[in-house]
Design an enzyme around this catalytic site. Structure first.
Site, PDB file in Angstrom:
ATOM      1  N   HIS A 294      27.360 -23.761   1.683  1.00  0.00           N
ATOM      2  CA  HIS A 294      27.467 -22.488   0.965  1.00  0.00           C
ATOM      3  C   HIS A 294      26.281 -22.421  -0.007  1.00  0.00           C
ATOM      4  CE1 HIS A 294      29.253 -18.846  -0.345  1.00  0.00           C
ATOM      5  NE2 HIS A 294      29.431 -19.268  -1.586  1.00  0.00           N
ATOM      6  N   GLU A 305      30.463 -28.337  -4.314  1.00  0.00           N
ATOM      7  CA  GLU A 305      30.337 -28.492  -2.857  1.00  0.00           C
ATOM      8  C   GLU A 305      29.922 -29.921  -2.499  1.00  0.00           C
ATOM      9  OE1 GLU A 305      27.926 -25.474  -0.991  1.00  0.00           O
ATOM     10  OE2 GLU A 305      28.654 -26.017   1.018  1.00  0.00           O
ATOM     11  N   PHE A 390      34.271 -16.317  -4.266  1.00  0.00           N
ATOM     12  CA  PHE A 390      34.944 -16.009  -5.522  1.00  0.00           C
ATOM     13  C   PHE A 390      36.429 -15.794  -5.239  1.00  0.00           C
ATOM     14  CE2 PHE A 390      31.436 -13.939  -8.353  1.00  0.00           C
ATOM     15  CZ  PHE A 390      30.973 -15.197  -8.645  1.00  0.00           C
TER      16      PHE A 390
END
Lengths: 404, 85
Positions: A294, A305, A390
């Site tokens: 991402h 991450e 989000f």
């Protein structure tokens, strides 16, 4: 259960408006990010965005039809046509009814909304344009793709912020694998670089002022982008019967929610989605050679991450090639997951891993191999595409080199 | 022909089916190859151009049956508007 393969790709992006141009730019480490060009609407402080430059709707649509499509729908239709052409598939003879169109988008027709509200609130217009609603609706791109490509099967939009495209592709994968449809056009589209939306992003204070440098030390945030990518998925049987070139196989999909925070990422949620994708694919940890992260370039995402990859892969995490193509493309929000899965498919096919550019050096919190600055010629058997949105919405696709 | 009429004829000609031939005042509006969205858009363009509110709901029959009827309606609206200011 059907095996599901990718037979066509289409891309509209800040680094190229065909798959070939897009992939060539990624491998060369070219950035598509530049100062915003917004016309005369107002002053923004944003220094960098990933806009699709010189996109000419008149080159793709009849003059009397252009007004029916917001920019986000135009991107989707053009990318869908490219993908269909590459796949060589003919949606006729009943196949059109067994084909799905599932298109992710974060915000739908933002240009239409922004322009319309500006006219009403700022210019004192007394009426809105009659196409405001059908052009702006979040599902407009899915409908336009179905109409332009004559797709008559399941057609809808998926919206989960920055995971929209990955959720859309995952659902299409499920439909094809289960035999509910034979073929699916899926992916994502976004065109929300408008004055109003940029002011909203600026207010979050997470926009990079200099460059997008995911996982690097001194990274200063993300860069908003726009674009679309569409993939043609079909059953392996169908692709074989018609002698199609198979670009890669989709083998697993994982999705879950953090149920925690509206914006802060959660490594344990990310890891759960990755593990679900691997389990769904029946892939061992050590089969994965590449992760298209991402990797937004924010301090929080890249650290979380990295933790998620450690949680999932243990010691093997250090042997993964992890890169963020957002360093070149920017973050195309609801289109990002599809643009990135295209990069994964091409990496599997061509045995080249695209780099994370603008990488200055390691950050102690980000201690993996991020393929810094230069593409790497390296054959991988299987790869992941991560999307973490989000609101704690996580989606991960596992893809494999097609070996027959 | 009044300016309003000329302008409306031009707007319709741009939207209608290209195979229709030359637009005439007596042409019925529902025979011009305009789909419902185009009729709504045409109404919007007329409203913007002449600063009037055309009383038209797409769910009910269009009261103006022909091009001439539509022009007459708009001309009356324009006249009322001018008179009131």
């Amino acid at each position: 259960m059907n095996r599901v393969v990718v037979t066509g790709l289409g891309v509209i992006s800040p680094v190229g408006q065909t798959v070939t141009d897009y992939w060539t730019a990624l491998i060369a480490g070219h950035s598509g990010l530049a100062p915003p060009m917004l016309g005369s609407t107002g002053k923004v402080n944003t220094k960098l965005v990933g806009q699709v430059k010189n996109f000419d709707p008149a080159a793709h649509f009849e003059p009397q039809r252009i007004g029916l499509l917001d920019r986000f729908s135009q991107f989707a239709v053009v990318a869908a046509r490219q993908a269909l052409v590459q796949s060589g598939i003919s949606l006729s003879g009943g196949l059109e009814e067994r084909t799905a169109a599932i298109i992710g988008t974060g915000s739908g027709g933002q240009t239409t909304l922004d322009d319309g509200f500006h006219r009403l609130y700022a210019e004192g217009a007394t009426r809105a344009h009659p196409l405001s609603i059908p052009r702006a609706m979040v599902s407009a791109a899915a409908s336009q793709v179905s109409m332009y490509c004559d797709i008559k099967g399941p057609t809808y939009a998926v919206s989960s912020a920055c995971a929209s495209a990955t959720h859309a592709i995952g659902q299409a994968f499920h439909l094809v694998r289960a035999g509910i449809v034979t073929c699916a056009l899926c992916g994502g589209t976004e065109a929300s670089i408008t004055f109003g939306a940029l002011k909203g992003w600026e207010a979050m204070r997470i926009m990079a002022p200099d460059a997008c440098r995911p996982f690097s030390r001194d990274r200063k945030g993300m860069v908003i982008a726009e674009g679309a990518a569409i993939l043609v998925l079909e059953t392996l049987d169908h692709a074989r019967k018609r002698g199609a070139e198979i670009l890669a196989e989709i083998v697993g999909f994982g999705m879950c929610a953090d149920a925690k925070d509206l914006t802060a990422p959660d490594p344990s949620g990310m890891a759960r989605a990755i593990i679900m994708a691997l389990a769904d694919a029946s892939l061992g940890l050590d089969t994965i050679g590449y992760v298209n992260a991402h990797g937004t370039g924010t301090v929080a995402n890249d650290e979380a991450e990295t933790k998620a990859l450690h949680l999932t892969f243990g010691d093997y995490a250090r042997r993964l090639a992890v890169s963020s193509t957002k360093s070149m493309v920017g973050h195309a929000l609801g289109a990002a997951g599809a643009l990135e899965l295209v990069a994964v498919v091409m990496a599997l096919r061509d045995s080249v891993i695209p780099p994370t550019i603008n990488f200055l050096g390691p950050d102690p919190a980000c201690d993996l191999d991020y393929v810094p600055n230069e593409a790497r010629h390296f054959s991988v058997d299987a790869a992941l595409s991560n999307s973490f949105a989000f609101g704690g919405l996580n989606a991960v696709i596992a893809a494999r080199k097609f070996l027959g | 022909m009044s300016d309003v009429a000329k302008e409306i004829m031009k707007m319709i000609a741009e939207k209608m089916n290209k195979n229709h031939g030359v637009l005439k005042m007596s042409d019925p509006l529902d025979k011009l190859g305009l789909d419902s969205l185009q009729v709504v858009e045409l109404t919007y363009l007329i409203e913007e151009k002449f600063d009037v509110e055309v009383p038209f709901n797409a769910n009910s029959d269009i009261e103006a049956k022909t091009v001439a009827d539509l022009i007459q309606t708009v001309e009356q609206l324009v006249a009322t508007r001018v008179g009131s200011t």
